[in-house]
Enzyme design. Structure first.
Site, PDB file in Angstrom:
ATOM      1  N   HIS A  85       0.854  -1.196   0.000  1.00 15.86           N
ATOM      2  CA  HIS A  85       0.000   0.000   0.000  1.00 15.86           C
ATOM      3  C   HIS A  85       0.882   1.236   0.000  1.00 15.86           C
ATOM      4  O   HIS A  85       1.922   1.264   0.656  1.00 15.86           O
ATOM      5  CB  HIS A  85      -0.911   0.020   1.233  1.00 15.86           C
ATOM      6  CG  HIS A  85      -2.094   0.911   1.044  1.00 15.86           C
ATOM      7  ND1 HIS A  85      -2.035   2.265   1.245  1.00 15.86           N
ATOM      8  CD2 HIS A  85      -3.344   0.643   0.635  1.00 15.86           C
ATOM      9  CE1 HIS A  85      -3.230   2.790   0.983  1.00 15.86           C
ATOM     10  NE2 HIS A  85      -4.033   1.833   0.610  1.00 15.86           N
ATOM     11  N   ASP A 119      -7.846  -5.455  -0.241  1.00 15.39           N
ATOM     12  CA  ASP A 119      -8.296  -6.390  -1.299  1.00 15.39           C
ATOM     13  C   ASP A 119      -7.918  -7.831  -1.034  1.00 15.39           C
ATOM     14  O   ASP A 119      -8.370  -8.727  -1.754  1.00 15.39           O
ATOM     15  CB  ASP A 119      -7.704  -5.945  -2.641  1.00 15.39           C
ATOM     16  CG  ASP A 119      -8.286  -4.609  -3.069  1.00 15.39           C
ATOM     17  OD1 ASP A 119      -7.507  -3.667  -3.310  1.00 15.39           O
ATOM     18  OD2 ASP A 119      -9.514  -4.491  -3.102  1.00 15.39           O
TER      19      ASP A 119
HETATM   20  C1  SDX Z   1      -6.189  -0.178  -3.138  1.00 16.32           C
HETATM   21  O1  SDX Z   1      -4.492   4.353  -2.242  1.00 16.32           O
HETATM   22  C2  SDX Z   1      -5.424   3.730  -1.638  1.00 16.32           C
HETATM   23  O2  SDX Z   1      -5.852   4.099  -0.557  1.00 16.32           O
HETATM   24  C3  SDX Z   1      -5.949   2.518  -2.354  1.00 16.32           C
HETATM   25  C4  SDX Z   1      -6.979   1.673  -1.608  1.00 16.32           C
HETATM   26  C5  SDX Z   1      -8.251   2.433  -1.352  1.00 16.32           C
HETATM   27  O3  SDX Z   1      -8.947   2.089  -0.390  1.00 16.32           O
HETATM   28  O4  SDX Z   1      -8.602   3.300  -2.193  1.00 16.32           O
HETATM   29  O5  SDX Z   1      -6.415   1.262  -0.372  1.00 16.32           O
HETATM   30  C6  SDX Z   1      -7.360   0.430  -2.408  1.00 16.32           C
HETATM   31  O6  SDX Z   1      -5.957   0.156  -4.270  1.00 16.32           O
HETATM   32  C7  SDX Z   1      -5.306  -1.131  -2.395  1.00 16.32           C
HETATM   33  C8  SDX Z   1      -4.104  -1.616  -3.260  1.00 16.32           C
HETATM   34  C9  SDX Z   1      -4.585  -2.719  -4.203  1.00 16.32           C
HETATM   35  N1  SDX Z   1      -3.491  -3.091  -5.130  1.00 16.32           N
HETATM   36  C10 SDX Z   1      -2.841  -4.243  -5.009  1.00 16.32           C
HETATM   37  O7  SDX Z   1      -3.012  -5.055  -4.111  1.00 16.32           O
HETATM   38  C11 SDX Z   1      -1.846  -4.496  -6.142  1.00 16.32           C
HETATM   39  C12 SDX Z   1      -0.544  -5.017  -5.541  1.00 16.32           C
HETATM   40  N2  SDX Z   1       0.123  -3.945  -4.813  1.00 16.32           N
HETATM   41  C13 SDX Z   1       1.005  -3.088  -5.522  1.00 16.32           C
HETATM   42  O8  SDX Z   1       1.019  -3.065  -6.873  1.00 16.32           O
HETATM   43  C14 SDX Z   1       1.530  -1.897  -4.742  1.00 16.32           C
HETATM   44  O9  SDX Z   1       1.840  -2.318  -3.491  1.00 16.32           O
HETATM   45  C15 SDX Z   1       0.640  -0.667  -4.695  1.00 16.32           C
HETATM   46  C16 SDX Z   1       0.202  -0.258  -6.042  1.00 16.32           C
HETATM   47  C17 SDX Z   1      -0.533  -0.928  -3.835  1.00 16.32           C
HETATM   48  C18 SDX Z   1       1.464   0.466  -4.061  1.00 16.32           C
HETATM   49  O10 SDX Z   1       2.501   0.707  -4.922  1.00 16.32           O
HETATM   50  P1  SDX Z   1       3.648   1.785  -4.581  1.00 16.32           P
HETATM   51  O11 SDX Z   1       3.413   2.439  -3.280  1.00 16.32           O
HETATM   52  O12 SDX Z   1       3.810   2.648  -5.805  1.00 16.32           O
HETATM   53  O13 SDX Z   1       4.913   0.868  -4.386  1.00 16.32           O
HETATM   54  P2  SDX Z   1       5.918   0.477  -5.544  1.00 16.32           P
HETATM   55  O14 SDX Z   1       5.141  -0.062  -6.713  1.00 16.32           O
HETATM   56  O15 SDX Z   1       6.824   1.626  -5.767  1.00 16.32           O
HETATM   57  O16 SDX Z   1       6.700  -0.748  -4.869  1.00 16.32           O
HETATM   58  C19 SDX Z   1       7.783  -0.490  -3.943  1.00 16.32           C
HETATM   59  C20 SDX Z   1       8.568  -1.799  -3.911  1.00 16.32           C
HETATM   60  C21 SDX Z   1       8.977  -2.284  -5.304  1.00 16.32           C
HETATM   61  O17 SDX Z   1      10.106  -3.105  -5.136  1.00 16.32           O
HETATM   62  P3  SDX Z   1      11.602  -2.423  -5.432  1.00 16.32           P
HETATM   63  O18 SDX Z   1      11.517  -1.818  -6.823  1.00 16.32           O
HETATM   64  O19 SDX Z   1      11.770  -1.400  -4.325  1.00 16.32           O
HETATM   65  O20 SDX Z   1      12.538  -3.597  -5.338  1.00 16.32           O
HETATM   66  O21 SDX Z   1       7.724  -2.841  -3.371  1.00 16.32           O
HETATM   67  C22 SDX Z   1       7.511  -3.834  -4.374  1.00 16.32           C
HETATM   68  C23 SDX Z   1       7.826  -3.188  -5.704  1.00 16.32           C
HETATM   69  O22 SDX Z   1       8.245  -4.172  -6.658  1.00 16.32           O
HETATM   70  N3  SDX Z   1       6.108  -4.203  -4.278  1.00 16.32           N
HETATM   71  C24 SDX Z   1       5.639  -5.450  -4.395  1.00 16.32           C
HETATM   72  C25 SDX Z   1       4.263  -5.350  -4.192  1.00 16.32           C
HETATM   73  N4  SDX Z   1       3.925  -4.071  -3.963  1.00 16.32           N
HETATM   74  C26 SDX Z   1       5.078  -3.371  -4.019  1.00 16.32           C
HETATM   75  N5  SDX Z   1       6.268  -6.626  -4.653  1.00 16.32           N
HETATM   76  C27 SDX Z   1       5.476  -7.730  -4.698  1.00 16.32           C
HETATM   77  N6  SDX Z   1       4.119  -7.693  -4.506  1.00 16.32           N
HETATM   78  C28 SDX Z   1       3.493  -6.554  -4.255  1.00 16.32           C
HETATM   79  N7  SDX Z   1       2.185  -6.527  -4.061  1.00 16.32           N
END
Ligand code: SDX
Length: 428
Positions: free
Chosen positions: A305, A362
């Site tokens: 998140h 989720d």
């Molecule tokens: C919702 O914003 C809100 O409030 C949203 C929400 C709401 O109520 O409206 O809470 C609802 O959208 C919840 C999120 C649902 N999405 C997912 O579950 C999809 C999986 N999660 C991600 O894609 C991610 O965690 C996000 C999109 C939720 C957040 O992304 P960020 O903050 O932009 O983080 P990032 O993509 O920059 O990741 C940082 C690091 C990366 O690794 P490095 O490049 O540092 O090595 O964390 C890793 C990412 O690869 N990473 C994950 C991951 N999420 C982040 N690695 C594996 N699995 C994951 N789920």
């Protein structure tokens, strides 16, 4: 008022530091460019406040979420979705007269205009429900011209908010019925969530009687999804609303933003991921290893998140609700066991710990929707119904401000510098 100093190129400037109700601090850079000629760059807006808002509050480190100051745990336990919708939109818990009036408005506006019903036939049977939902919310505005302009004077916010809240549910149920070739069901004298379940699962020859436990779980699901500060879809609603566009157009845009798998679409992606693990027989640990490989492009859906760097309080509540509803309905869902195991493995794995990745809203929500009999392609629509009060509250907040200010970010240009047009005959 405290200030922050910026020094650059031999100059220095002071900018005010503003403090929110919960003591969070922000540097007000409203006149940064006029003072310094500089802009900021914050791709994804992870460090940028887009507005002042009084609707919901998150403390990502403490795992806190409050709607108008009330902890989400208390609302999930003691409130219902429509009371929570009122709280978010108007700012206080309704008294008996307000509650009754709101309920009457929702009942008055729960039926879809008969001419709107024919629009559903225009979509292919396999049309994505989020596409239909966004289109039909815009269509809804056309059937009530008085709501199309906030500034037109005759616009009645209370009526429009009730119409949108009540009919988003009817449109969603009608979308499902169309997709399975069944007739749309008219609403009955039930409460909000019970009526939705009736419109989803009743047929002309057989009445679906909503199970009180299922209705309770659905109320809680909706409460937990109702608002969440300036998430991607709520920011989209505010961006569209800032141009003066009407509430239906703004919320229809919110539906489109929520659709993405990184946002609301994640609740479907979680179930698809769990199903893939189940059918492939891969163990959780091996799946995690694949997720951790950079080139795998895989993500552990339902994890991580932008704001929560600790647990998402909603996920904790939903995990308990999944247990309760499965037990009450005497369902054993293998996907819940896989989800639990994935969480157990992830919470001990340095890749997830170092990146502060925990289950989000989720991760368990899809298990609950499955238990209710909601089809997978309707999961994100359920999220949209839940988020509607938050979108409406944010629309109202931006329009109640003394002056409507259009949102228009800047950019850092990285394209070609000036060059001349090349006539066709001189091109290579
Ligand atoms: C919702 O914003 C809100 O409030 C949203 C929400 C709401 O109520 O409206 O809470 C609802 O959208 C919840 C999120 C649902 N999405 C997912 O579950 C999809 C999986 N999660 C991600 O894609 C991610 O965690 C996000 C999109 C939720 C957040 O992304 P960020 O903050 O932009 O983080 P990032 O993509 O920059 O990741 C940082 C690091 C990366 O690794 P490095 O490049 O540092 O090595 O964390 C890793 C990412 O690869 N990473 C994950 C991951 N999420 C982040 N690695 C594996 N699995 C994951 N789920």
């Amino acid at each position: 008022m405290s200030t922050a100093r910026l020094e650059y190129n031999g100059n220095s400037w002071e900018f005010p530091v503003i403090e929110g109700s919960e003591k969070e601090l922000g540097i007000d850079i409203s006149d940064l460019r006029s003072k310094t000629g500089l802009i900021t760059l914050d791709e994804g807006y992870g460090n940028t406040g887009s507005c002042r808002s009084a609707i919901s509050y998150i403390d990502g480190d403490q795992g806190i979420l409050r709607y108008r100051g009330i902890p989400i745990e208390q609302l999930a336990e003691q409130s219902n979705f429509m009371e929570t919708a009122w709280l978010l939109i108007y700012g206080w818990l309704p008294n008996e007269e307000e509650r009754k009036g709101f309920s009457e408005l929702l009942t008055k506006h729960q039926m879809i205009h008969e001419s709107m019903r024919s629009h559903f036939q225009g979509f292919p049977n396999n049309a994505p429900p989020m596409a239909i939902l966004s289109a039909m919310i815009n269509a809804l505005g056309c059937f009530s011209p008085e709501v199309l302009g906030y500034e037109e004077g005759e616009f009645n916010f209370e009526e429009s908010a009730a119409r949108l809240l009540s009919q988003v549910r009817s449109i969603a149920a009608a979308t499902y019925k169309m997709s399975i070739g069944q007739p749309m069901m008219y609403p009955r004298e039930f409460k909000y969530c019970e009526n939705f379940l009736h419109m989803m699962f009743s047929v002309p020859h057989g009445r679906y009687t909503p199970d009180p436990d299922v209705a309770r779980a659905l109320n809680q699901f909706m409460i937990l999804h109702a608002d969440h500060e300036q998430n991607c879809s709520t920011s989209t609603v505010r961006m569209v609303a800032s141009s003066g566009a009407n509430m239906f157009a703004s919320c229809a845009a919110g539906v489109c933003s929520l659709w993405g798998p990184l946002h609301g679409g994640a609740n479907m992606a979680v179930i698809q991921m769990l199903e893939e693990i189940r059918t492939s027989g891969i163990c959780a640990k091996d799946y995690m290893e694949k997720v951790k490989q950079k080139d795998s492009k895989l993500r552990l859906m339902g994890f991580g998140h932008r704001v929560y760097r600790n647990f998402d309080p909603r996920s904790r509540i939903l995990q308990k609700t999944a247990d309760v509803i499965l037990a009450k309905l005497n369902i054993s869902d293998p996907l819940l066991d896989i989800a639990r195991h994935l969480e157990e493995v992830a919470l001990k794995d340095s890749y997830f710990i170092d990146r502060k990745l925990y289950p989000n809203v989720d991760f368990y929500s899809g298990i609950i929707l499955r238990a209710m009999g909601i089809p997978l392609n309707m999961f994100t629509v359920m999220f949209a119904i839940g988020r509607m009060p938050g979108w409406i509250a944010n629309y109202k907040e931006i329009h109640d401000a003394t002056r409507l200010k259009i949102s228009r970010p800047r950019q850092i240009y990285t394209g070609e510098t000036k060059r001349d047009y090349v006539p066709r005959e001189e091109r290579g």
